[in-house]
Design a protein around this motif. Structure first.
Motif, PDB file in Angstrom:
ATOM      1  N   PHE A  32       0.856  -1.179   0.000  1.00  0.00           N
ATOM      2  CA  PHE A  32       0.000   0.000   0.000  1.00  0.00           C
ATOM      3  C   PHE A  32       0.892   1.228   0.000  1.00  0.00           C
ATOM      4  O   PHE A  32       1.832   1.327   0.799  1.00  0.00           O
ATOM      5  CB  PHE A  32      -0.916   0.024   1.225  1.00  0.00           C
ATOM      6  N   ILE A  34       1.179   5.080   0.784  1.00  0.00           N
ATOM      7  CA  ILE A  34       0.537   6.130   1.576  1.00  0.00           C
ATOM      8  C   ILE A  34       0.975   7.472   1.014  1.00  0.00           C
ATOM      9  O   ILE A  34       2.162   7.815   1.041  1.00  0.00           O
ATOM     10  CB  ILE A  34       0.942   6.009   3.051  1.00  0.00           C
ATOM     11  N   ASP A  39      -6.974  10.434   1.249  1.00  0.00           N
ATOM     12  CA  ASP A  39      -7.752   9.739   2.282  1.00  0.00           C
ATOM     13  C   ASP A  39      -7.509   8.235   2.257  1.00  0.00           C
ATOM     14  O   ASP A  39      -7.533   7.581   3.305  1.00  0.00           O
ATOM     15  CB  ASP A  39      -9.251  10.023   2.092  1.00  0.00           C
ATOM     16  N   LYS A  40      -7.293   7.675   1.071  1.00  0.00           N
ATOM     17  CA  LYS A  40      -7.132   6.220   0.947  1.00  0.00           C
ATOM     18  C   LYS A  40      -5.785   5.882   0.332  1.00  0.00           C
ATOM     19  O   LYS A  40      -5.280   6.593  -0.530  1.00  0.00           O
ATOM     20  CB  LYS A  40      -8.275   5.642   0.101  1.00  0.00           C
ATOM     21  N   ASP A  41      -5.223   4.769   0.807  1.00  0.00           N
ATOM     22  CA  ASP A  41      -3.940   4.312   0.282  1.00  0.00           C
ATOM     23  C   ASP A  41      -4.127   3.654  -1.088  1.00  0.00           C
ATOM     24  O   ASP A  41      -5.227   3.214  -1.444  1.00  0.00           O
ATOM     25  CB  ASP A  41      -3.300   3.310   1.241  1.00  0.00           C
ATOM     26  N   TYR A  65      -9.516   1.800 -10.641  1.00  0.00           N
ATOM     27  CA  TYR A  65     -10.265   1.983  -9.407  1.00  0.00           C
ATOM     28  C   TYR A  65     -11.131   0.753  -9.204  1.00  0.00           C
ATOM     29  O   TYR A  65     -11.910   0.370 -10.076  1.00  0.00           O
ATOM     30  CB  TYR A  65     -11.144   3.237  -9.481  1.00  0.00           C
ATOM     31  N   SER A  70     -13.838   2.465  -4.394  1.00  0.00           N
ATOM     32  CA  SER A  70     -13.443   2.523  -2.989  1.00  0.00           C
ATOM     33  C   SER A  70     -11.973   2.182  -2.806  1.00  0.00           C
ATOM     34  O   SER A  70     -11.369   2.531  -1.806  1.00  0.00           O
ATOM     35  CB  SER A  70     -14.297   1.571  -2.150  1.00  0.00           C
ATOM     36  N   ARG A  71     -11.386   1.490  -3.746  1.00  0.00           N
ATOM     37  CA  ARG A  71      -9.974   1.123  -3.639  1.00  0.00           C
ATOM     38  C   ARG A  71      -9.218   1.539  -4.896  1.00  0.00           C
ATOM     39  O   ARG A  71      -9.591   1.182  -6.006  1.00  0.00           O
ATOM     40  CB  ARG A  71      -9.828  -0.384  -3.428  1.00  0.00           C
TER      41      ARG A  71
END
Length: 701
Positions: A32, A34, A39-41, A65, A70-71
């Motif tokens: 992941f 960062i 907000d999301k990795d 995506y 969401s990811r």
């Protein structure tokens, strides 16, 4: 996704989103990235990591995506900066090649070692290897064995492993050592002419008894009318480190010295840190100084900043100075007592203006000749430490105020400030509710009333068993101190301007401060490009150094407690989580865990986040931060750096006195079950910013 984090590619892939961030690799091999401000990795599959490893700073291109946006999923395009290039592991030799099998679970590939780079290592040896090539076309990086550890002690392997795991090299490259060796140990007459000569002014150093790098000194001279000239003299490291030299690049790469219980991993080679730059007694040394005209009330009438040459007349330890402060005779007692009186006034003024009075407690290990802990000493900051601290703080603040007032082409000069933001409101509310248990009411209306409330709390619990726990919890509530060009002030110290000027031997930001300060004094300002990037790197390295130091101290705690399996101790609950709580022994400050699986023998416990407590659903038994408990040492696992306790007394319930386990029919033995793999020993660590004292260097701010 913030536009500030986005970096557009100027290549055939133009139009695709590229971000820069830190890669974290899980035990499963998934990664992941960062990205600050996101907000999301960004999810990175194993096959899309290129040559990136855990902790590396990377550029990642977003490819798709997933899960209804969401990811975010991406692919690593470039490794910007490696966290580490050296790894510990086991050697495996084959007829035509060899491998190092890394110890770290997060190192997902083995290191290929050509036979001519084995350097004598054999199959089964514990060794350190350095990556020398990895172009991405090959699955495995190419490395060389830099040291064989098989004949080393377990402690030596562990300490070296912690350093390389966190990206701190064990040795300096040859070109860096050659760069350091070329500087003369003799004072240059032409250089002396460029400096203020203070060699005839009384000058002393005050450091830990075992210190070898003396990066600051104080000079003292009485003036007329109740005024004194006190000089703060700092090793002029920038005189020896040319920008962009091999020495400079290595110092920047490390950014900080790391202080472990039995050694120092220095930022600079010993030729500089312990010899040329160190302000050793009875030697002429180049320094960068701030000289104050000041009275006993701490009022500064005037000050001067510039390059100097000094001669230290006496090296004091903290213990030497403390005995003089407490009334014993000693060298330069009169001068030291006056400086201590000034320091007291400066300290009092700081707290009056809003500084928070977190005390510092230092745990030192007594080690035998093999590095094994045979005792633990708990040291607290005394007036001798505070004497040095106040003058260092004064110098740091004065330098920051001076540079902060200068403008270049209508803009403030880019400068690496040391800043500390106000506490987060939500964290404060939770902490204030908890502090009420100890008779402290927090006024959260303004930053000023918050600092007053903290000081009131610290005064209320001073000397009580819960003091250490409340201080640590209060520190967690605080923001982290960092380096940045954006000067927002230092909340914990109560300063509008602050920087690190006083420890260039062990901190790279201080070297940057010296360079910029000299440009300002000479009116030859050349604003540094990418200074904010350098600040971020130094903050990251500081955090890694602190993590390494904590891990090493935890290792020594576990090693020490191996001699006390089955013994009982008074302890204070120092951390609470859904899976159990941590307790710290009063006698040794060694922290161990009591798992919720052990407590299940007595009740089903529920974690109350806002109360920092585990509470029994049926019995009402309560284990909360700051509570006194009696524990038995069940195990001490060095490989996991984990101490396990069992509880020997049940807590109060409905006003009743604590019950011994014998009253409930329990024996007090451990009912430990295997802890989930995701749970690691020890509570989360937080940066206490300017209140932290180094293990081997307990004073510099």
């Amino acid at each position: 996704m913030p536009k500030s984090s986005k970096k557009k590619n100027k290549n055939p892939d133009a139009g695709k989103e590229v971000f820069t961030g830190k890669l974290e690799v899980t035990r499963s091999g998934m990664g992941f990235v960062i990205v600050p401000g996101m907000d999301k990795d960004i999810l990175i599959k194993r096959e899309n990591m290129y040559t990136a490893l855990n902790g590396d700073e990377v550029k990642v291109e977003v490819r798709s995506y997933r899960d209804g946006n969401s990811r975010v999923e991406g692919i690593v395009k470039e490794v910007v900066r490696r966290k580490q290039s050296e790894f510990s592991g086991k050697v495996e030799v084959h007829p035509h090649f060899a491998f190092l099998i890394p110890d770290s679970e997060k190192m997902s590939v083995d290191i290929y070692i050509p036979l001519h780079l084995l350097n004598g290592a054999k199959t089964g040896d514990s060794a350190m290897a350095r990556i020398v090539e990895w172009n991405g076309k090959n699955k495995n990086p190419v490395g060389e064995i830099v040291s064989v550890l098989t004949n080393e002690s377990v402690n030596e392997i562990a300490m070296q492993g912690l350093l390389v795991e966190n990206g701190f090299p064990l040795t300096f490259p040859d070109d860096v050592l050659e760069d350091a060796a070329r500087y003369s140990e003799f004072i240059d007459k032409d250089e002396v002419k460029k400096r203020k000569d203070l060699r005839n002014v009384l000058t002393v150093t005050i450091d830990p008894a075992d210190a070898k790098d003396f990066d600051d000194a104080l000079s003292f001279k009485a003036l007329k009318g109740g005024w004194y000239e006190v000089g703060v003299h700092i090793a002029d490291v920038s005189h020896y480190i040319a920008p962009d030299s091999a020495l400079d690049k290595e110092a920047y790469r490390r950014a900080t010295s790391v202080y472990l219980p039995d050694r120092v991993s220095p930022m600079l080679p010993e030729r500089l840190s312990n010899e040329l730059c160190s302000l050793r007694p009875h030697e002429d040394k180049y320094t960068f100084s701030v000289v104050f005209q000041i009275n006993k009330a701490g009022k500064v009438k005037d000050h001067w900043i510039g390059k100097t040459i000094i001669h230290s007349d006496r090296r004091f330890s903290y213990e030497d100075v403390q005995t003089i402060i407490e009334g014993a005779p000693g060298d330069y007692a009169k001068e030291l007592l006056v400086m201590n009186e000034i320091a007291r006034s400066l300290r009092s003024e700081r707290f009056t203006k809003g500084a928070i009075n977190f005390s510092s407690q230092e745990v030192r290990f007594q080690l035998d000749e093999k590095g094994k802990p045979i005792g633990i000493i708990i040291k607290e900051s005394k007036e001798a430490h505070q004497l040095i601290e106040e003058f260092m703080l004064l110098a740091n603040r004065t330098v920051a105020e001076y540079v902060g007032a200068i403008k270049f082409k209508g803009e403030h000069v880019p400068f690496p400030y040391r800043v500390h933001d106000v506490p987060h409101e939500d964290k404060l509310k939770v902490f204030a509710l908890f502090a009420r248990r100890f008779g402290v009411n927090f006024d959260l209306s303004t930053p000023q009333t918050i600092s007053k409330s903290f000081n009131a709390m610290l005064e209320t619990v001073k000397g009580k068993p819960e003091q250490h726990v409340l201080e640590q919890l209060g520190i967690r509530t605080m923001s982290k101190a960092v380096y940045t060009t954006d000067n927002i002030g230092h909340y914990g110290l109560g300063f509008e301007h602050y920087c690190h000027f006083t420890s260039p031997i062990r901190r790279y930001p201080d070297v940057l401060v010296h360079r910029i300060l000299q440009e300002c004094l000479e009116n030859k300002i050349r604003p540094m490009k990418h200074l904010e990037v350098q600040c971020r790197h130094c903050s990251d390295q500081e955090r890694r150094a602190m993590e390494t130091e904590r891990a090493a101290n935890k290792y020594k705690q576990v090693e020490f407690m191996q001699g006390y399996i089955g013994e009982e101790f008074e302890a204070v609950i120092s951390g609470v989580a859904t899976f159990g709580f941590w307790a710290e022994t009063v006698a040794h400050k060694c922290e161990g865990m009591i798992s919720i699986t052990d407590l299940a023998e007595f009740d089903d416990f529920e974690y109350k986040e806002g109360e920092y407590a585990l509470v029994g659903r049926v019995t009402g038994f309560r284990f909360a931060m700051g509570d006194n408990v009696k524990v038995r040492v069940v195990s001490a696992n060095l490989s996991k750096r984990q101490i396990d306790f069992s509880i020997l007394e049940l807590p109060e319930r409905k006003g009743k006195r604590p019950s011994s386990l014998s009253d409930t029919g329990k024996t007090g033995k451990s009912f430990r079950q295997d802890r989930p793999k995701s749970v690691r020993g020890g509570k989360p660590s937080y940066d206490r910013g300017e209140t932290k004292h180094k293990s081997n260097k307990s004073k510099k701010r």
